[in-house]
Design an enzyme around this catalytic site. Structure first.
Site, PDB file in Angstrom:
ATOM      1  N   HIS A  59       0.806  -1.223   0.000  1.00 25.78           N
ATOM      2  CA  HIS A  59       0.000   0.000   0.000  1.00 25.78           C
ATOM      3  C   HIS A  59       0.838   1.273   0.000  1.00 25.78           C
ATOM      4  O   HIS A  59       0.321   2.350  -0.271  1.00 25.78           O
ATOM      5  CB  HIS A  59      -0.930   0.013   1.218  1.00 25.78           C
ATOM      6  CG  HIS A  59      -2.003  -1.035   1.167  1.00 25.78           C
ATOM      7  ND1 HIS A  59      -2.951  -1.076   0.179  1.00 25.78           N
ATOM      8  CD2 HIS A  59      -2.267  -2.077   1.989  1.00 25.78           C
ATOM      9  CE1 HIS A  59      -3.778  -2.101   0.382  1.00 25.78           C
ATOM     10  NE2 HIS A  59      -3.379  -2.721   1.475  1.00 25.78           N
ATOM     11  N   ARG A  85       6.878  -6.014   2.899  1.00 29.79           N
ATOM     12  CA  ARG A  85       5.605  -6.582   2.454  1.00 29.79           C
ATOM     13  C   ARG A  85       5.457  -6.311   0.971  1.00 29.79           C
ATOM     14  O   ARG A  85       5.452  -5.157   0.535  1.00 29.79           O
ATOM     15  CB  ARG A  85       4.414  -5.973   3.209  1.00 29.79           C
ATOM     16  CG  ARG A  85       3.091  -6.529   2.676  1.00 29.79           C
ATOM     17  CD  ARG A  85       1.916  -6.260   3.578  1.00 29.79           C
ATOM     18  NE  ARG A  85       1.507  -4.869   3.617  1.00 29.79           N
ATOM     19  CZ  ARG A  85       0.376  -4.439   4.205  1.00 29.79           C
ATOM     20  NH1 ARG A  85      -0.427  -5.305   4.803  1.00 29.79           N
ATOM     21  NH2 ARG A  85       0.082  -3.157   4.212  1.00 29.79           N
ATOM     22  N   GLU A 124      -6.082 -12.563   6.213  1.00 33.01           N
ATOM     23  CA  GLU A 124      -6.856 -11.350   5.967  1.00 33.01           C
ATOM     24  C   GLU A 124      -8.262 -11.614   5.445  1.00 33.01           C
ATOM     25  O   GLU A 124      -8.978 -10.665   5.121  1.00 33.01           O
ATOM     26  CB  GLU A 124      -6.109 -10.458   4.973  1.00 33.01           C
ATOM     27  CG  GLU A 124      -4.733 -10.025   5.464  1.00 33.01           C
ATOM     28  CD  GLU A 124      -4.082  -9.016   4.548  1.00 33.01           C
ATOM     29  OE1 GLU A 124      -4.077  -7.826   4.904  1.00 33.01           O
ATOM     30  OE2 GLU A 124      -3.580  -9.412   3.474  1.00 33.01           O
TER      31      GLU A 124
END
Length: 256
Positions: free
Chosen positions: A47, A72, A151
């Protein structure tokens, strides 16, 4: 840069390891976080706005501190692993891992042949630009930390199978995505979310792995510690900057 199995050993020994999120793509805040004393920092390439170049420079900045630099990636795709591992990441976090088959694909991408499918190159930062290639090639599967994110509700149902995959070191809860998938977005005090945290912790402990989480509600710290979570992050560089700006603005307006 040096790399060895110390951090992974600490992870698998379930030592409590404090972490911090880096989502600004900044080398300066990466260095700040490392110097602050965190055990590990997560460079967010899912992100965050960073590029391969900023990831490299952040890893260089972190390597001058005691913190371990993890990344990540944006998706469970082998080329993404290769890029950040060659740049010197000590571990990779993979989002949206919902099945044991997906977890096995993660492990394959983390490892050189014959253990996996990671592409081989000598002149990379990870192997000190070839100076330690033979040692790195032989031991990287023992040194590098593999974190898979829980998730989705499917991942929650499959948590025990995911944790049992050989080579998965940490099952790591993504609270925003998991609560959204459960139909209770951002309700981190909800009993259903707390039950889910317990399920993930049980899966990790049952497989001899570590449970991890990015805390989005500090009130849950005592709970996750009680459940056995040991790879725990709180806060981000972006969040800290925004909070500091709001505090400064509030103080100025209050005094006007």
């Amino acid at each position: 840069m040096t790399i060895d199995g110390t951090f992974r050993a600490r992870v698998l020994a379930r030592e409590f390891l404090s972490g911090f999120w880096l989502n600004l793509g900044s080398t300066v805040t990466a260095e700040m976080a490392g110097l602050a004393g965190f055990d590990w920092v997560m460079l967010d390439h899912e992100h965050g706005p960073g590029s391969d170049t900023t990831i490299l420079h952040q890893l260089q900045a972190v390597s001058a501190t005691r913190a371990t630099g993890l990344v990540r990636i944006a998706a469970n795709e082998p080329p993404r692993f290769k890029r950040v591992l060659d740049a010197g990441a000590h571990g990779v976090m993979v989002p949206y891992v919902s099945t044991a088959a997906e977890a096995r694909a993660v492990v394959q991408a983390m490892r050189y042949p014959p253990r996996g499918v990671r592409g081989v190159a000598k002149l990379t930062r990870a192997s000190s630009f070839g100076a330690r290639f033979d040692e790195y090639f032989e031991h990287a599967h023992e040194w590098l930390v593999t974190l898979v994110q829980i998730e989705t509700t499917d991942a929650l149902e499959n948590a025990a199978e995911i944790a049992a995959v050989d080579g998965v070191d940490v099952v790591f809860v993504g609270p925003m995505d998991l609560t959204t998938s459960m139909g209770i977005p951002a309700q981190y005090g909800d009993a259903r979310f707390h039950d889910a945290l317990g399920e993930v912790a049980d899966a990790a402990l049952g497989a001899g792995k570590a449970a991890g989480i990015l805390l989005l509600d500090p009130a849950n710290l005592a709970l996750v510690r009680e459940l056995g979570y040991t790879v725990v992050a709180l806060g981000s560089d972006g969040g800290s900057v925004v909070a500091g700006m709001k505090q400064s603005l509030g103080t100025l307006r209050a005094g006007s």
